[in-house]
Motif scaffolding. Structure first.
Motif, PDB file in Angstrom:
ATOM      1  N   PRO A 340       0.803  -1.231   0.000  1.00  0.00           N
ATOM      2  CA  PRO A 340       0.000   0.000   0.000  1.00  0.00           C
ATOM      3  C   PRO A 340       0.836   1.281   0.000  1.00  0.00           C
ATOM      4  O   PRO A 340       0.470   2.262  -0.658  1.00  0.00           O
ATOM      5  CB  PRO A 340      -0.816  -0.114   1.291  1.00  0.00           C
ATOM      6  CG  PRO A 340      -0.899  -1.582   1.549  1.00  0.00           C
ATOM      7  CD  PRO A 340       0.409  -2.136   1.080  1.00  0.00           C
ATOM      8  N   ARG A 341       1.958   1.276   0.700  1.00  0.00           N
ATOM      9  CA  ARG A 341       2.787   2.484   0.732  1.00  0.00           C
ATOM     10  C   ARG A 341       3.435   2.733  -0.631  1.00  0.00           C
ATOM     11  O   ARG A 341       3.647   3.887  -1.020  1.00  0.00           O
ATOM     12  CB  ARG A 341       3.854   2.374   1.819  1.00  0.00           C
ATOM     13  CG  ARG A 341       3.267   2.397   3.230  1.00  0.00           C
ATOM     14  CD  ARG A 341       4.350   2.674   4.278  1.00  0.00           C
ATOM     15  NE  ARG A 341       3.788   2.687   5.609  1.00  0.00           N
ATOM     16  CZ  ARG A 341       3.803   1.654   6.452  1.00  0.00           C
ATOM     17  NH1 ARG A 341       4.377   0.520   6.089  1.00  0.00           N
ATOM     18  NH2 ARG A 341       3.261   1.743   7.651  1.00  0.00           N
ATOM     19  N   LEU A 342       3.754   1.664  -1.329  1.00  0.00           N
ATOM     20  CA  LEU A 342       4.307   1.827  -2.671  1.00  0.00           C
ATOM     21  C   LEU A 342       3.253   2.340  -3.646  1.00  0.00           C
ATOM     22  O   LEU A 342       3.564   3.108  -4.559  1.00  0.00           O
ATOM     23  CB  LEU A 342       4.876   0.500  -3.170  1.00  0.00           C
ATOM     24  CG  LEU A 342       6.348   0.261  -2.847  1.00  0.00           C
ATOM     25  CD1 LEU A 342       6.740  -1.164  -3.193  1.00  0.00           C
ATOM     26  CD2 LEU A 342       7.228   1.239  -3.590  1.00  0.00           C
ATOM     27  N   VAL A 343       2.015   1.942  -3.446  1.00  0.00           N
ATOM     28  CA  VAL A 343       0.942   2.453  -4.292  1.00  0.00           C
ATOM     29  C   VAL A 343       0.756   3.952  -4.059  1.00  0.00           C
ATOM     30  O   VAL A 343       0.558   4.719  -5.008  1.00  0.00           O
ATOM     31  CB  VAL A 343      -0.377   1.677  -4.043  1.00  0.00           C
ATOM     32  CG1 VAL A 343      -1.534   2.328  -4.816  1.00  0.00           C
ATOM     33  CG2 VAL A 343      -0.224   0.214  -4.453  1.00  0.00           C
ATOM     34  N   VAL A 344       0.866   4.375  -2.807  1.00  0.00           N
ATOM     35  CA  VAL A 344       0.792   5.812  -2.499  1.00  0.00           C
ATOM     36  C   VAL A 344       1.925   6.551  -3.210  1.00  0.00           C
ATOM     37  O   VAL A 344       1.722   7.623  -3.799  1.00  0.00           O
ATOM     38  CB  VAL A 344       0.865   6.047  -0.973  1.00  0.00           C
ATOM     39  CG1 VAL A 344       1.020   7.539  -0.663  1.00  0.00           C
ATOM     40  CG2 VAL A 344      -0.388   5.499  -0.298  1.00  0.00           C
ATOM     41  N   ALA A 345       3.130   5.989  -3.158  1.00  0.00           N
ATOM     42  CA  ALA A 345       4.273   6.599  -3.841  1.00  0.00           C
ATOM     43  C   ALA A 345       4.039   6.630  -5.350  1.00  0.00           C
ATOM     44  O   ALA A 345       4.340   7.631  -6.019  1.00  0.00           O
ATOM     45  CB  ALA A 345       5.551   5.814  -3.520  1.00  0.00           C
TER      46      ALA A 345
END
Length: 369
Positions: A340-345
């Motif tokens: 999920p944090r990579l999707v935000v990035a």
């Protein structure tokens, strides 16, 4: 007698004028250049401006004794390697031990003989000269080694990238896919380190390594037959299982190289990317069914980059999707397929992905024309 141009500089520090003059005369008689000071503070300031080749220090001096002067000299990077000889009337073993503990290399007891001073000064100047010669030699050798390492590294990288591009030509693609995915990985890593939780993980070395190692992600496809690799239709269950093995084939191949170069961070990351870039955040990926942060960060980044590029690219068995469709598929897969944090990035820089896809694809087409 030394030539004036070759004469080493000796700094003498003694608060007794008679001793100062005597030492100055003894040393100048041998052709040394002598600078003399009656106190430690003046000597330290002068040494900082123009470092000598050797110090002669008295111990008992007002304001600052010789031990303290020596400790301060050894604390200065530009002065710490200059030899210090103590010249003192103190003759107890404890005094000499204290002098050596402060950083001195020798100790001459007053009253001294000129011949002894000459012999000790000459010995330590020669040792210092040899030390500087060795340091210069080591610096030169280190520079040569680093240059050779760079040459070897560039050669290895060029070979690996050539193999990766050769593999891509078997899979309906050109080096454009390699160049696009490596750039996506760099963009994602740079964006990710803006997150305080990743600032230390995604450092400059990590970013350089993932950029260099990204082309290795599908290198295991060399082990897949063209009948499966180039099949225009949907793969059977058995064929898909065979296709999935490109992850383990690639990792095992790179592990053989890593066994010969066990400190190579680039290869270590290449292994992680090759094996784990098809793992999914929820544990439903392959080959190991890893989930969450047990999937290497480099592989999680590669997963986003690889899927985005695959979605945007035309294949014999599928049409290319528009950028907006790709973004929606990736964002909808947050927490299932992707970190999920990579999707935000990714969402923060998705327009950069779109621009990079167009630019690198057009460059590749121009090269082929």
């Amino acid at each position: 007698m030394l030539k004036a141009s070759d004469a080493p500089t000796i700094m003498v520090v003694d608060d007794t004028r008679a001793n100062l003059q005597l030492l100055q005369d003894i040393l100048q008689a041998k052709g040394y250049r002598v600078v003399a000071f009656p106190g430690g503070s003046m000597a330290l300031k002068a040494a900082a401006r123009r470092p000598p080749d050797l110090f002669l220090l008295d111990v008992n001096m007002p304001e600052m004794n010789g031990y303290e002067v020596c400790r301060r000299l050894k604390a200065e990077p530009e002065l710490k390697d200059i030899p210090v000889l103590f010249v003192s009337a103190l003759s107890e073993t404890a005094d000499k031990v204290r002098a050596f503990a402060a950083g001195g290399v020798d100790y001459v007891t007053k009253p001294f003989q000129a011949e002894e001073v000459h012999a000790r000064v000459d010995t330590h100047l020669r040792l210092r000269s040899l030390q500087k010669t060795m340091e210069e030699h080591n610096r030169h050798l280190e520079a040569l080694v680093q240059e050779k390492v760079r040459e070897i590294s560039q050669s290895q990288l060029a070979t690996i990238h050539a193999l990766s591009e050769l593999m891509e030509t078997r899979d309906y693609e050109t080096g454009a896919h390699i160049n696009r995915t490596r750039m996506y990985c760099r963009l994602l890593a740079l964006q990710l380190r803006k997150d305080s939780r990743y600032v230390q993980l995604a450092d400059d070395m990590f970013i350089e390594n993932i950029y260099q190692a990204a082309p290795l992600h599908d290198i295991g496809k060399f082990g897949i037959t063209e009948k499966i690799l180039l099949k225009p239709g949907k793969l059977t269950r058995e064929e898909f299982e065979c296709m999935k093995s490109h992850t383990t084939i690639g990792a095992l191949t790179l592990k053989k190289a890593y066994a010969r170069h066990p400190n190579n961070d680039f290869l270590r990351m290449g292994i992680a990317i090759a094996r784990s870039h098809h793992e999914k955040w929820d544990g439903n990926g392959y080959p190991d069914g890893l989930s969450g942060e047990s999937i290497p960060l480099s592989a999680r980044i590669m997963a986003v980059a690889d899927v985005y590029d695959a979605l945007r690219s035309k294949r014999p068995y599928k049409s290319a999707l528009a950028h907006e469709q790709c973004v929606k598929i990736i964002t909808d897969s947050s927490g299932t397929h992707f970190d999920p944090r990579l999707v935000v990035a990714f969402e923060a820089i998705e327009t950069e992905f779109a621009r990079m896809f167009v630019e690198i694809t057009e460059e590749g087409q121009a090269e082929q024309a």
